[in-house]
Design a protein around this motif. Sequence first.
Motif, PDB file in Angstrom:
ATOM      1  N   ASN A  11      14.274 -20.702  -4.826  1.00  0.00           N
ATOM      2  CA  ASN A  11      15.688 -19.987  -4.815  1.00  0.00           C
ATOM      3  C   ASN A  11      16.552 -20.914  -5.413  1.00  0.00           C
ATOM      4  OD1 ASN A  11      14.643 -17.805  -3.300  1.00  0.00           O
ATOM      5  ND2 ASN A  11      15.227 -18.708  -1.315  1.00  0.00           N
ATOM      6  N   TRP A  12      16.645 -22.144  -5.240  1.00  0.00           N
ATOM      7  CA  TRP A  12      17.486 -23.260  -5.838  1.00  0.00           C
ATOM      8  C   TRP A  12      17.101 -23.224  -7.563  1.00  0.00           C
ATOM      9  CZ3 TRP A  12      16.169 -27.126  -9.067  1.00  0.00           C
ATOM     10  CH2 TRP A  12      17.343 -28.091  -9.473  1.00  0.00           C
ATOM     11  N   ALA A  15      19.097 -19.872  -8.833  1.00  0.00           N
ATOM     12  CA  ALA A  15      20.440 -20.162  -9.050  1.00  0.00           C
ATOM     13  C   ALA A  15      20.534 -20.959  -9.992  1.00  0.00           C
ATOM     14  CB  ALA A  15      20.932 -20.546  -7.595  1.00  0.00           C
ATOM     15  N   ALA A  85      29.351 -17.877  -6.842  1.00  0.00           N
ATOM     16  CA  ALA A  85      27.981 -18.024  -6.042  1.00  0.00           C
ATOM     17  C   ALA A  85      27.823 -17.264  -4.647  1.00  0.00           C
ATOM     18  CB  ALA A  85      27.277 -19.501  -5.985  1.00  0.00           C
ATOM     19  N   THR A  87      25.373 -16.611  -1.404  1.00  0.00           N
ATOM     20  CA  THR A  87      23.902 -16.709  -0.959  1.00  0.00           C
ATOM     21  C   THR A  87      23.630 -15.356   0.081  1.00  0.00           C
ATOM     22  OG1 THR A  87      24.184 -18.892  -0.605  1.00  0.00           O
ATOM     23  CG2 THR A  87      22.780 -18.043   0.692  1.00  0.00           C
ATOM     24  N   TRP A  88      22.237 -14.949  -0.095  1.00  0.00           N
ATOM     25  CA  TRP A  88      22.093 -13.681   0.633  1.00  0.00           C
ATOM     26  C   TRP A  88      20.809 -14.030   1.622  1.00  0.00           C
ATOM     27  CZ3 TRP A  88      16.753 -12.372  -0.075  1.00  0.00           C
ATOM     28  CH2 TRP A  88      16.056 -12.930  -1.387  1.00  0.00           C
ATOM     29  N   SER A 102      15.407 -15.613   1.294  1.00  0.00           N
ATOM     30  CA  SER A 102      16.919 -15.905   1.024  1.00  0.00           C
ATOM     31  C   SER A 102      17.090 -16.380  -0.528  1.00  0.00           C
ATOM     32  CB  SER A 102      17.508 -17.188   1.927  1.00  0.00           C
ATOM     33  OG  SER A 102      16.666 -18.461   1.649  1.00  0.00           O
ATOM     34  N   GLU A 104      20.100 -17.156  -3.967  1.00  0.00           N
ATOM     35  CA  GLU A 104      21.537 -17.149  -4.470  1.00  0.00           C
ATOM     36  C   GLU A 104      21.653 -16.493  -5.582  1.00  0.00           C
ATOM     37  OE1 GLU A 104      24.606 -20.743  -4.062  1.00  0.00           O
ATOM     38  OE2 GLU A 104      23.259 -21.129  -5.674  1.00  0.00           O
TER      39      GLU A 104
END
Length: 547
Positions: A11-12, A15, A85, A87-88, A102, A104
């Motif tokens: 995820n990082w 993003a 940004a 986040t979900w 999860s 971003e």
Amino acid sequence: MHRRDFLRQANWLAASMAWQQVFAREPARAVQATRAAWLAWQAPPEVFALGVASGDPGPGSVVLWTRLAPKPLQPEGGMPDHPVAVTWFVSRDERGLDVVQSGEVVTDTARAHSVHVEVKGLAGAATYHYGFVAGGVRSPVGRTRTAPMPQQEVPRLRLALASCQHYEQGAYTAHRDIARQDLDVVVFVGDYIYEGPAHHRRRRRAHPIDVEALEFSLPAYRMHHASYKLDPDLRASHAAHPWLMVWDDHEVFNDYDGQSAEDWTPEQFLQVRARAYQAYFEHTPLSPTRAPVAGHSPFHALRPWGRLATFWLLDTRQFRAPQPCHDVVHAPYRGRLLWRCDAAQTAARSLLGSAQEHWLADTLATSQSAWRLIVQTTQLSPGGFGTPWGPLAYADGWDAFPQARERLMRAIAEPRVPDVVVLGGDVHRHVAANLRLRPGDVASPIVASEFVTSSISSQGLSELLTAWMKRSNPDMLHARSDERGYALIDVDPQRVLCEFRATPHPVRADSIFHAQARYEVRRGVPGPQRVLAAHAVNVPASEPPAT
């Protein structure tokens, strides 16, 4: 590496790549300074004023939606003119503690700070909860459900069929009733907004904005959608269930046909349509695969539901032929009626466009589902008025496309595609009808079944005109225009049961809904049959999820 650590790192990375695209053209030092400043942005508490939604459920997947708009009735929603940004998360519990995925995403003014996240890799036929965080503020938590896996045996599919929600013509109490139901999905078949004001005699509540003063610009369409989303019952319905959606005319302009509409040149109207399509996508939980590109949208789609059913989502506006016979009779419900219009019989005329017609016929013929649910916007069965001088036909529906309708009926009958149920709306009445190989010919075999929902709030025909219509069309087994509501539909391997939920017009905030009528379609036996209340399956409504 543990799965949770892997997901966090992935995820990082995603993003970071998104931010790199945003800042790709800026010098490195400016990128770091600007990025740090934008990441430090603090959202107002009401940044999620438009709520959350989910939609286009697939096998083990679903689309999550929100739009950041602390001041939704302003052209830019009260958001800063820079990327943000978001986040979900998706969790098994509504508190968001048991997170399964999860990530971003970055959104900006070009998309009205809307967010569409297509989450894949979930379990099939499973319930999840989801939410967003932006600028330190957390959104309400929504509930959603994925579709079953392709070969999964499914004992039941339960859906709400809804349409036509003119804001000024009544409260959205039907959505409150929908939010409380135990559903797998809401199927919304058009007229999500109305681009124009209601006649003063039909206004039952004030619109949050001056609709008459709005121009057909992108900011105006955005404010129009946002004003509808401010209704708490509509937000609750979105937060409680995933939605499958198709559009009709009022999301753009009343009675428009493909590339033309009254009061516009084709060039002007295509610009208007492109703005309306963009605003519609920005405010609905549609898959990115259905997003408009350069003013056009690959909108029609298939949505399987395990081995039990398949939904065909049809686009009845983008490719339809223009209305024939301009010397029309104006109808009391602001539509048009055709009388002795030979041009409507032209074989080349299509409501869907030839490419979509062929796609529908081919995919119906090869489907292995127990039930085939065709989702489109209006009434497919004949609904004109008989007179001694010839029938009056509704110019904005299937009656004005008789050859195209017969082609669809042949696509069902000639390959012997069984167990087809057509779902529609638009006409502001509850309808159960037979669909025949030759529509309107009672000697022709019944090949499919139809259920049409009444409107959420928009006013329908008088019962006098509805009774005339029903006498003129014997395949309309049930037709009532005096009540508003939606259809509650249960599908199992042996039958489709439709309960027409209804309340008198106009809908008030304290309106109570009842079962107007129930019809069922038995497997292998086309045509709806009336069901007495004692024989209906009554599944109690559940409480809406906390949001």
